[in-house]
Design a protein around this motif. Sequence first.
Motif, PDB file in Angstrom:
ATOM      1  N   ASP A  64      -6.924  -8.366  -5.212  1.00  0.00           N
ATOM      2  CA  ASP A  64      -7.757  -7.172  -5.365  1.00  0.00           C
ATOM      3  C   ASP A  64      -6.627  -5.844  -5.227  1.00  0.00           C
ATOM      4  OD1 ASP A  64      -7.864  -6.046  -2.262  1.00  0.00           O
ATOM      5  OD2 ASP A  64      -8.313  -8.347  -2.174  1.00  0.00           O
ATOM      6  N   VAL A  65      -7.607  -4.610  -5.616  1.00  0.00           N
ATOM      7  CA  VAL A  65      -6.785  -3.587  -5.447  1.00  0.00           C
ATOM      8  C   VAL A  65      -7.676  -2.498  -5.194  1.00  0.00           C
ATOM      9  CG1 VAL A  65      -5.255  -4.024  -7.605  1.00  0.00           C
ATOM     10  CG2 VAL A  65      -7.572  -3.034  -7.934  1.00  0.00           C
ATOM     11  N   GLY A  66      -7.248  -1.413  -4.731  1.00  0.00           N
ATOM     12  CA  GLY A  66      -7.993  -0.274  -3.834  1.00  0.00           C
ATOM     13  C   GLY A  66      -7.539   1.114  -4.174  1.00  0.00           C
ATOM     14  N   ALA A  67      -8.547   1.872  -4.208  1.00  0.00           N
ATOM     15  CA  ALA A  67      -7.901   3.183  -4.454  1.00  0.00           C
ATOM     16  C   ALA A  67      -8.733   4.209  -3.310  1.00  0.00           C
ATOM     17  CB  ALA A  67      -8.277   3.722  -5.546  1.00  0.00           C
ATOM     18  N   TYR A  68      -8.226   5.112  -2.635  1.00  0.00           N
ATOM     19  CA  TYR A  68      -8.630   5.741  -1.357  1.00  0.00           C
ATOM     20  C   TYR A  68      -8.302   7.082  -1.469  1.00  0.00           C
ATOM     21  CZ  TYR A  68      -9.004   0.987  -0.232  1.00  0.00           C
ATOM     22  OH  TYR A  68      -9.176  -0.538   0.019  1.00  0.00           O
ATOM     23  N   TYR A  69      -9.195   8.139  -0.778  1.00  0.00           N
ATOM     24  CA  TYR A  69      -8.967   9.413  -0.621  1.00  0.00           C
ATOM     25  C   TYR A  69      -8.603   9.467   0.997  1.00  0.00           C
ATOM     26  CZ  TYR A  69      -9.170  14.546  -0.707  1.00  0.00           C
ATOM     27  OH  TYR A  69      -8.753  15.525  -0.720  1.00  0.00           O
ATOM     28  N   MET A  70      -7.305   9.771   1.290  1.00  0.00           N
ATOM     29  CA  MET A  70      -6.676   9.760   2.497  1.00  0.00           C
ATOM     30  C   MET A  70      -6.574  10.957   3.116  1.00  0.00           C
ATOM     31  SD  MET A  70      -6.388   6.223   2.628  1.00  0.00           S
ATOM     32  CE  MET A  70      -5.269   6.042   3.912  1.00  0.00           C
ATOM     33  N   TYR A  71      -7.261  10.984   4.409  1.00  0.00           N
ATOM     34  CA  TYR A  71      -7.025  11.880   5.521  1.00  0.00           C
ATOM     35  C   TYR A  71      -7.241  13.756   4.795  1.00  0.00           C
ATOM     36  CZ  TYR A  71      -5.441   8.428   8.441  1.00  0.00           C
ATOM     37  OH  TYR A  71      -5.187   7.269   9.204  1.00  0.00           O
ATOM     38  N   GLY A  72      -8.337  13.532   3.848  1.00  0.00           N
ATOM     39  CA  GLY A  72      -8.802  14.803   3.345  1.00  0.00           C
ATOM     40  C   GLY A  72      -7.803  15.431   2.385  1.00  0.00           C
ATOM     41  N   SER A  73      -6.569  14.758   1.976  1.00  0.00           N
ATOM     42  CA  SER A  73      -5.407  15.420   1.160  1.00  0.00           C
ATOM     43  C   SER A  73      -4.886  14.611   0.204  1.00  0.00           C
ATOM     44  CB  SER A  73      -4.617  16.256   2.235  1.00  0.00           C
ATOM     45  OG  SER A  73      -3.790  14.783   2.770  1.00  0.00           O
ATOM     46  N   THR A  74      -4.842  13.245   0.201  1.00  0.00           N
ATOM     47  CA  THR A  74      -3.973  12.737  -0.584  1.00  0.00           C
ATOM     48  C   THR A  74      -4.596  11.345  -1.142  1.00  0.00           C
ATOM     49  OG1 THR A  74      -1.748  11.939  -1.040  1.00  0.00           O
ATOM     50  CG2 THR A  74      -2.820  11.332   1.215  1.00  0.00           C
ATOM     51  N   LEU A  75      -4.316  10.955  -2.186  1.00  0.00           N
ATOM     52  CA  LEU A  75      -4.690   9.495  -2.769  1.00  0.00           C
ATOM     53  C   LEU A  75      -4.001   8.493  -2.332  1.00  0.00           C
ATOM     54  CD1 LEU A  75      -7.019   9.822  -4.776  1.00  0.00           C
ATOM     55  CD2 LEU A  75      -5.345   9.092  -6.532  1.00  0.00           C
ATOM     56  N   GLY A  76      -4.385   7.338  -2.152  1.00  0.00           N
ATOM     57  CA  GLY A  76      -3.645   6.081  -1.684  1.00  0.00           C
ATOM     58  C   GLY A  76      -4.247   5.070  -2.475  1.00  0.00           C
ATOM     59  N   LEU A  77      -3.172   4.115  -2.393  1.00  0.00           N
ATOM     60  CA  LEU A  77      -3.388   2.845  -3.299  1.00  0.00           C
ATOM     61  C   LEU A  77      -3.173   1.459  -2.593  1.00  0.00           C
ATOM     62  CD1 LEU A  77      -1.784   3.983  -6.729  1.00  0.00           C
ATOM     63  CD2 LEU A  77      -4.412   3.657  -6.174  1.00  0.00           C
ATOM     64  N   ASN A  78      -3.542   0.534  -2.952  1.00  0.00           N
ATOM     65  CA  ASN A  78      -3.182  -0.651  -2.108  1.00  0.00           C
ATOM     66  C   ASN A  78      -3.632  -2.162  -3.257  1.00  0.00           C
ATOM     67  OD1 ASN A  78      -4.125  -3.062  -0.677  1.00  0.00           O
ATOM     68  ND2 ASN A  78      -5.086  -1.653   0.983  1.00  0.00           N
ATOM     69  N   VAL A  79      -2.709  -2.765  -3.091  1.00  0.00           N
ATOM     70  CA  VAL A  79      -2.773  -3.981  -3.902  1.00  0.00           C
ATOM     71  C   VAL A  79      -2.644  -5.443  -2.875  1.00  0.00           C
ATOM     72  CG1 VAL A  79      -1.804  -5.144  -5.763  1.00  0.00           C
ATOM     73  CG2 VAL A  79      -1.913  -2.934  -5.837  1.00  0.00           C
ATOM     74  N   ASN A  80      -3.433  -6.258  -3.098  1.00  0.00           N
ATOM     75  CA  ASN A  80      -3.326  -7.386  -2.168  1.00  0.00           C
ATOM     76  C   ASN A  80      -3.455  -8.634  -3.077  1.00  0.00           C
ATOM     77  OD1 ASN A  80      -5.562  -9.453  -0.634  1.00  0.00           O
ATOM     78  ND2 ASN A  80      -3.827  -8.964   0.434  1.00  0.00           N
ATOM     79  N   VAL A  81      -2.219  -9.668  -2.714  1.00  0.00           N
ATOM     80  CA  VAL A  81      -2.572 -10.834  -3.405  1.00  0.00           C
ATOM     81  C   VAL A  81      -2.512 -11.802  -2.285  1.00  0.00           C
ATOM     82  CG1 VAL A  81      -1.182 -12.487  -4.767  1.00  0.00           C
ATOM     83  CG2 VAL A  81      -0.890 -10.112  -5.147  1.00  0.00           C
ATOM     84  N   THR A 118       5.376   3.665   2.183  1.00  0.00           N
ATOM     85  CA  THR A 118       4.892   2.308   1.225  1.00  0.00           C
ATOM     86  C   THR A 118       5.086   1.104   2.454  1.00  0.00           C
ATOM     87  OG1 THR A 118       6.014   3.250  -0.750  1.00  0.00           O
ATOM     88  CG2 THR A 118       5.648   0.889  -0.528  1.00  0.00           C
ATOM     89  N   ARG A 119       4.021   0.532   2.498  1.00  0.00           N
ATOM     90  CA  ARG A 119       3.962  -0.640   3.421  1.00  0.00           C
ATOM     91  C   ARG A 119       3.615  -1.887   2.689  1.00  0.00           C
ATOM     92  NH1 ARG A 119      -0.930   2.291   7.230  1.00  0.00           N
ATOM     93  NH2 ARG A 119       0.267   4.128   7.407  1.00  0.00           N
ATOM     94  N   THR A 120       4.896  -2.897   2.915  1.00  0.00           N
ATOM     95  CA  THR A 120       4.532  -4.045   2.337  1.00  0.00           C
ATOM     96  C   THR A 120       4.399  -5.214   3.446  1.00  0.00           C
ATOM     97  OG1 THR A 120       5.833  -3.338   0.775  1.00  0.00           O
ATOM     98  CG2 THR A 120       5.742  -5.599   0.905  1.00  0.00           C
ATOM     99  N   THR A 121       3.441  -5.776   3.537  1.00  0.00           N
ATOM    100  CA  THR A 121       2.920  -6.687   4.561  1.00  0.00           C
ATOM    101  C   THR A 121       2.715  -8.164   4.059  1.00  0.00           C
ATOM    102  OG1 THR A 121       1.924  -4.898   5.501  1.00  0.00           O
ATOM    103  CG2 THR A 121       1.650  -6.895   6.551  1.00  0.00           C
ATOM    104  N   LEU A 122       3.381  -9.027   5.116  1.00  0.00           N
ATOM    105  CA  LEU A 122       2.950 -10.513   4.742  1.00  0.00           C
ATOM    106  C   LEU A 122       2.254 -10.947   5.841  1.00  0.00           C
ATOM    107  CD1 LEU A 122       3.587 -12.886   2.877  1.00  0.00           C
ATOM    108  CD2 LEU A 122       5.547 -13.480   4.510  1.00  0.00           C
ATOM    109  N   SER A 157       0.888  -1.297   0.198  1.00  0.00           N
ATOM    110  CA  SER A 157      -0.010   0.233  -0.053  1.00  0.00           C
ATOM    111  C   SER A 157       0.758   1.301   0.065  1.00  0.00           C
ATOM    112  CB  SER A 157      -0.850   0.187   1.117  1.00  0.00           C
ATOM    113  OG  SER A 157      -0.048   0.095   2.473  1.00  0.00           O
ATOM    114  N   HIS A 158       0.349   2.228  -0.403  1.00  0.00           N
ATOM    115  CA  HIS A 158       0.869   3.617  -0.523  1.00  0.00           C
ATOM    116  C   HIS A 158       0.226   4.765  -0.387  1.00  0.00           C
ATOM    117  CE1 HIS A 158       4.390   6.138  -1.990  1.00  0.00           C
ATOM    118  NE2 HIS A 158       3.314   6.863  -2.756  1.00  0.00           N
ATOM    119  N   PHE A 159       0.653   5.830   0.383  1.00  0.00           N
ATOM    120  CA  PHE A 159       0.013   7.026   0.406  1.00  0.00           C
ATOM    121  C   PHE A 159       1.151   7.957   1.008  1.00  0.00           C
ATOM    122  CE2 PHE A 159      -1.777   8.282   4.544  1.00  0.00           C
ATOM    123  CZ  PHE A 159      -1.602   7.208   5.185  1.00  0.00           C
TER     124      PHE A 159
END
Lengths: 256, 682
Positions: free
Chosen positions: B221-238, B35-39, B29-31
């Motif tokens: 799955d993939v996600g797109a988010y509007y984070m904390y009223g100021s920035t875009l965030g993306l998230n990919v999960n396998v 960048t967070r990479t989690t297992l 995920s990134h915003f």
Amino acid sequence: MGAGLAMNRNMGALGRRSIVLCALALLAGCGSEQQRNGLFEIGRSVTRLVGDAGARSGVLGAENLTATDAQLRRSGRPLIKVTRADLGLGAALSMADNKGSAVIWRSADGNTVTLFNGLLIATRGFGNDLASAKVPSVRAGTGDVLREHYYLGGDEVMRRHAFFCDFRDGGRQALNLLGVTFDTDLVVETCTGDIDSFENRYWFNDQGGILKSVQWASPEIGALVIEYVPRDAGAAPFIQQARGPDGVVVISGSLD
Amino acid sequence: MMNFYGVTGTIDTPSALSQPDGQLSTTVSHFAGMTRTTLTFQILPRVEGSFRYIKSADLNFGGFRDYYDRSFDISLRIFNETRYFPAVKIGLQDFIGTGLWSAEYIVATKSFGDRVTVTGGLGWGRLATANDLGSPFGARPASVVGKTGGTANYNQWFRGPAAPFAGVSFRATDKLTLLAEYSSDAYLAETGNIARPTSAILDRKSSLNFGVNYRINSAVDVGAYYMYGSTLGLNVNVSLNPYNPPVRGSSGLAPQPVTLRPGRAQNAAAWEKEWALDGDSNARLLAALHRQLEPQGIIVDSLSASADAVQVRVRTGQYDNGAQMLGRVMRSLTAVMPASVETFRIVPVVNGLAASTVTVRRSDIEALEHSPDGEAQLLAVTGFSAAPGRPGPGAALNSDFFPRFTWSLGPYIRQSYFDPQNPFRIETGARLSAAYEPMPGFVLSGSVTKRAYGNIHTSTRIPSSKLPPVRTSTLYYDRQGDPTLERLTAAYYFQPGTNLYGRVTVGYLERMFGGVSAEVLWRPVGSRLALGGELNYARQRAFDGGFGFRDYDVVTGHVSAYYQMKNGFHAQLDVGQYLAGDVGATLGIDREFRNGWKVGAFATMTDVSASDFGEGSFDKGIRVSIPVAWFLGTPNTYKLGTTLRPITRDGGARLSVEGRLYERVRQYHRPTLEDKWGRVWQ
């Protein structure tokens, strides 16, 4: 787990997969025959997979049948033609083993179906196979008969799945079996169970042998259309059949 | 649904839901430069564990421009959802890391219909930095973020202010989910609002986050988010689940049919036993069996037959499922052995070491081939016993196979993780390996690698250590050792007694050490407990990967206890002296699925103090291994996998010698074979 993830992503997109795999194939390297290690073996397996994906569409694992019905009839050996109902692709299977009631038929690429008095009791090599089965005897008019199928789960545990089945008379039918017409009696079996419901059909000749059937194998394989190939002997096609000690006629099952 | 932390949650906060048992998920995920990479692994139906690597770009924190952090999470669902009550989960975030991301929470989630879930929770630590309600359990002790780290910060758990968070999800279609949440994380460090200097990388204008998640298929799955009223965030999960292979069961070549013997009455001659008097019969039968099995990837080491029984030693480089291999051998024996042979004793061999004896009556194989549920019935009449010390009397040795020389030239891959300059480094090239086995159990083998491409050796992170640099010197090997002699060993595998297995290995044992290694293992065939001991004398090898040595040497060794639990969990405890001369113990817990998937964690505590150990305080890590056969559906012994250590230091380091006995021998012992038995007729 770098390599692992790369692999997963490749499972999805065939296009991208081919590229990665071709690269792997180039890298796959060489070695003495017995040495099967690491990336070497992945490269080989995966190249094989991609090759397969192009050449066939995973029917029976076999290539789609190119021989004509007439050619099959002239083969001079016991054959069955098996078609996956959902894909419409078929293969000719030759007899690999004959124990009287149970006969194993094998495709050119090594998949098998096992028929017990003509009833499907096992498949092998397809993936998601029918491991074993306890099948009822086919008699029109009987109802609520137990049928048991065994499948290996994704957790590697063998599980029994029960079905309750009704058999009804489908009437007298003229059956075209690979270009040859036979008079048959149709029996239709309707089964309901915990994992699926299905309908099997059996066409009997006058001696009581099953000439053709449509039998459900597993949720993923679906139904198989199983047709005995009549053999051209001189002018008249004939069906090789034998009556077993239990009185059941087995087609192509010589009991000598 | 995986959140930005790669754990089950809404967007940036957790929920009380769980993943399916055994699920292994990777989330990136990134915003706002983070960048967070989690297992994440669903360890048990109620327990979820995660390992995470976070890059905070341009944070300028603690003397680093980009700040990197590793963290572990664990959560436990304490109540399942019922008709009226929500599911409740309690969780710890970054609980043994350096603590920048530390938080604790208790959270409840209730679903309404099958489309809507509502989540509410109370967070501590990081999850209580915005709009807290006061400190119910006392003040939170100050932590020293960015020091050595690595110890459980339990004195902080659930201390200090607590703040509420909430989330809601609506599954609009099967593929599309809409999400909204109220976050209690103020991102103090990331907005430049902590005592220590940082650069603001997030402009936090709101506590509300919104987004959509789209499910591409069952795995991605993939996600797109509007984070904390100021920035875009993306998230990919396998996500992969060991219980959902692409293909269930084997899709390789179908097995050979069982061959029936002629009736004794019809063909009495076929049942005569005179054949056994012939001195060549073993050699003849072995050749016939070899012809049957070799195309299926099974090698017959030796065969010894009497008039009514046969003992055959077999090995495979192809079947990851031992029961499937045994089934194939049984079938072929029915085709080859004279009718009078009723007892089949199959001895699976690994590295020339006989692992067990599996005894089956031929009549049972004949009777059960087409039986419904024939697997369970065959298991009921199969005997498992200790491996015989040596091949039977007058055994024929497979002269097609011994002496055996094998070689291969192929690619290799090496990975290096978590270098702050480049957290994922990789190297690839060619590996030439060869092995010579003059007789079963005696193996001379070696391998050489030559790098073709890689950036591992270009790292400039010069390691420093208060201990002998047994592992932190890896970089010097990467830099100077190309080409490198990875291994060159002579190994002898033997059975010192019943239920005992032994190994002696001499030579260049691994990239960094050479010496002598001796091991002995006790494990009865039906036992879930094994005990072992290993003693090594190791000398550090020269950095250039050649034949030379450096002047560090050490005696290292362990006594080990292994236990294979019925639910698939494996525990291993090693106590002894490690490579740097430190003394301590390693505990490893792995969950192994029947199909060979394995996910585990380990930790080593030695007499090295946390400050002498350096960053991380003690050696620990997680390991994942997935059989290639699971992806392909065809038999294959190769596994994809890796061991992830937050950091590699010199304390608690073990010699990496090939051919350790336990995992090899265990594959053909009763508990493991029973787990694999579903494929015995495949």
